[in-house]
Design a protein around this motif. Structure first.
Motif, PDB file in Angstrom:
ATOM      1  N   LEU A  72      48.590  49.701 -54.481  1.00  0.00           N
ATOM      2  CA  LEU A  72      48.562  48.625 -55.469  1.00  0.00           C
ATOM      3  C   LEU A  72      49.910  47.915 -55.504  1.00  0.00           C
ATOM      4  O   LEU A  72      49.977  46.681 -55.619  1.00  0.00           O
ATOM      5  CB  LEU A  72      48.219  49.182 -56.857  1.00  0.00           C
ATOM      6  N   GLY A  73      50.986  48.695 -55.392  1.00  0.00           N
ATOM      7  CA  GLY A  73      52.311  48.081 -55.324  1.00  0.00           C
ATOM      8  C   GLY A  73      52.434  47.147 -54.136  1.00  0.00           C
ATOM      9  O   GLY A  73      52.959  46.025 -54.250  1.00  0.00           O
ATOM     10  N   ARG A  74      51.929  47.582 -52.989  1.00  0.00           N
ATOM     11  CA  ARG A  74      51.992  46.736 -51.783  1.00  0.00           C
ATOM     12  C   ARG A  74      51.173  45.460 -51.971  1.00  0.00           C
ATOM     13  O   ARG A  74      51.564  44.381 -51.521  1.00  0.00           O
ATOM     14  CB  ARG A  74      51.486  47.526 -50.583  1.00  0.00           C
ATOM     15  N   CYS A  75      50.019  45.600 -52.636  1.00  0.00           N
ATOM     16  CA  CYS A  75      49.170  44.428 -52.885  1.00  0.00           C
ATOM     17  C   CYS A  75      49.882  43.427 -53.791  1.00  0.00           C
ATOM     18  O   CYS A  75      49.923  42.219 -53.508  1.00  0.00           O
ATOM     19  CB  CYS A  75      47.852  44.862 -53.534  1.00  0.00           C
ATOM     20  N   PHE A  76      50.427  43.909 -54.900  1.00  0.00           N
ATOM     21  CA  PHE A  76      51.085  43.009 -55.852  1.00  0.00           C
ATOM     22  C   PHE A  76      52.332  42.378 -55.228  1.00  0.00           C
ATOM     23  O   PHE A  76      52.652  41.224 -55.507  1.00  0.00           O
ATOM     24  CB  PHE A  76      51.443  43.772 -57.128  1.00  0.00           C
ATOM     25  N   LYS A  77      53.008  43.147 -54.383  1.00  0.00           N
ATOM     26  CA  LYS A  77      54.168  42.593 -53.672  1.00  0.00           C
ATOM     27  C   LYS A  77      53.726  41.443 -52.767  1.00  0.00           C
ATOM     28  O   LYS A  77      54.363  40.378 -52.723  1.00  0.00           O
ATOM     29  CB  LYS A  77      54.835  43.697 -52.851  1.00  0.00           C
TER      30      LYS A  77
END
Length: 465
Positions: A383-388
């Protein structure tokens, strides 16, 4: 003598007849606090909860709103489980299930808690059976059923382990359990025959040849020669019972093991001819294509090692990888639809969607995968990678920090990878001091990790500007 719990259960039955479901649920919950191992009343509670929610047009598996309003309950479930206060944990789990009675993750937690109670095996089995009725693809649930049935009903245990093998043909635990339980059953049958005067163990086998075949069937298939012999034995059985699906599936799996993919495909397609709705055969065909793509990619990588500058090989590899990813998108979308409660599939589907830059769809899958505590760490990371990728840096930072809090080994590859991504996100946001400090945490334990040294210098220089 009538027990207090029986009075509550009796009143609940009357309330259900009047369709006063909410009152019935309260009565059943109170009764089960007094009698937590009552299998039939817990089944009644679950069916009443489902009726109550369906009557109001709700979601019996729970949704985002359910997760939000039950955060306190979820925390209590986790805390009580860690403290091994099983009866109190069961009460909190039931509080959650009142709003989402078909939530697989919480039903799994309920089964584990019931199993931990003295004489709780039957109650745990009942809950696990409810899970596989909801979704027959819950492999780990079949595994738990196999373990629990083992001491009490070997035949049912074998059937459950067969389900595990159906989805994971090379599962060693399942293979060993089936062999051990089969041997145990045979020995018991032999003893029974001997007591009844019908013969001993050797009498069960028609001939020495049959004994040898039985021994071979129970042996672990370790080599290609073992697999070839198993193919011949399976063919002989199929000749006697041509439409036996289990044998046809087994033959296909053996061919796949030997990488005889055309022969394996023919067997799986034969299964679909016999039963077009055979979900396992459909999945086997998908897995077969995965093997074919993976072998092709591995073959090209090996060739590239010998000729690293070959532009044509590089292009072939890139094309093969892209085709494989496109195939996986379609395959996993279908599997997620077929097994809507399998969080592992959702997580994997999300990963391939992220690779294909379908970020919003990936976010949805990772958020759903969070329901399974075993997938929480990687789901937060993704999810962090997606939001980044979407430029939502504050959300990305929050997810990366949640991930780091859940990683036990601060020096692991995953921890370093997440710190690197976190530092990059701070940098993209223009916050160069925490970006530099986070990169220095990696530098302190692994100076060779990626370009961490250059990144520290880069962010330090930007701090000064």
């Amino acid at each position: 003598m009538v027990r207090p719990a029986d009075n509550l259960f009796s009143k609940a039955e009357q309330a259900i007849k009047r369709r006063n479901f909410d009152y019935a649920i309260e009565l059943l919950q109170q009764g089960l606090k007094l009698d937590p191992l009552n299998v039939e009343q817990r089944k009644r509670l679950r069916s009443t909860e489902i009726l109550a929610i369906q009557e109001k047009g709700g979601n019996t598996k729970g949704d985002f709103k359910t997760r939000l309003i039950t955060l306190k309950t979820q925390w209590a479930v986790k805390k009580l489980g860690m403290a091994k206060k099983w009866e109190e944990q069961i009460v909190e789990i039931e509080n959650f299930l009142r709003l989402a009675p078909q939530n697989v993750a919480m039903l799994t937690a309920l089964a584990a808690a019931l199993r931990s109670l003295e004489n709780g095996t039957e109650a745990a089995i009942s809950v696990l059976q409810q899970i596989v009725e909801l979704d027959s693809g819950q492999v780990e649930t079949w595994r738990q059923l196999g373990i629990l049935y083992g001491p009490v009903d070997p035949q049912k245990a074998i059937a459950c382990w067969e389900k595990v093998k159906r989805y994971h043909p090379e599962d060693k635990e399942a293979g060993k359990a089936i062999r051990d339980l089969s041997a145990q059953t045979m020995m018991k049958n032999a003893e029974d025959r001997k007591k009844s005067g019908k013969g001993d163990f050797t009498d069960l086998l028609a001939s020495a040849d049959e004994a040898k075949k039985l021994e071979e069937e129970q042996a672990i298939i370790r080599t290609d020669d073992d697999a070839r012999r198993a193919i011949e034995r399976t063919k002989e059985k199929i000749a006697k019972t041509p439409n036996e699906k289990r044998l046809i599936r087994q033959l296909g799996d053996l061919y796949r093991r030997l990488k005889q993919y055309n022969e394996a495909e023919a067997q799986y397609k034969l299964l679909l001819d016999l039963d077009p709705n055979d979900l396992v055969a459909q999945e086997r065909l998908g897995e077969l294509q995965e093997h074919i793509y993976s072998d092709r990619i591995e073959e090209l990588k090996i060739k590239l090692k010998d000729a690293p500058d070959d532009a044509d090989l590089q292009a072939q590899l890139a094309r093969a990888v892209e085709e494989f990813e496109d195939f996986l998108v379609v395959l996993l979308e279908r599997r997620v639809h077929t097994h809507p409660t399998d969080c592992g599939l959702k997580a994997r589907y999300g990963e391939i969607l992220l690779k294909k830059d379908r970020v919003d769809e990936a976010v949805e899958q990772f958020q759903k995968a969070l329901v399974d505590p075993r997938l929480a760490t990687l789901s937060h990371a993704n999810l962090g990678r997606c939001f980044k990728a979407k430029g939502l840096y504050d959300l990305a930072i929050d997810e990366f920090q949640k991930t780091l809090h859940q990683i036990a080994d601060a020096n692991s590859s995953l921890a370093k990878d997440i710190r690197y991504a976190l530092a990059e996100t701070y940098g993209l946001k223009g916050e160069f001091t925490p970006a530099r400090a986070t990169m220095e945490q990696i530098l302190a334990v692994d100076i060779r990790f990626r370009d961490v040294s250059q990144k520290v210098v880069e962010y330090r220089n930007k701090e000064k500007d």
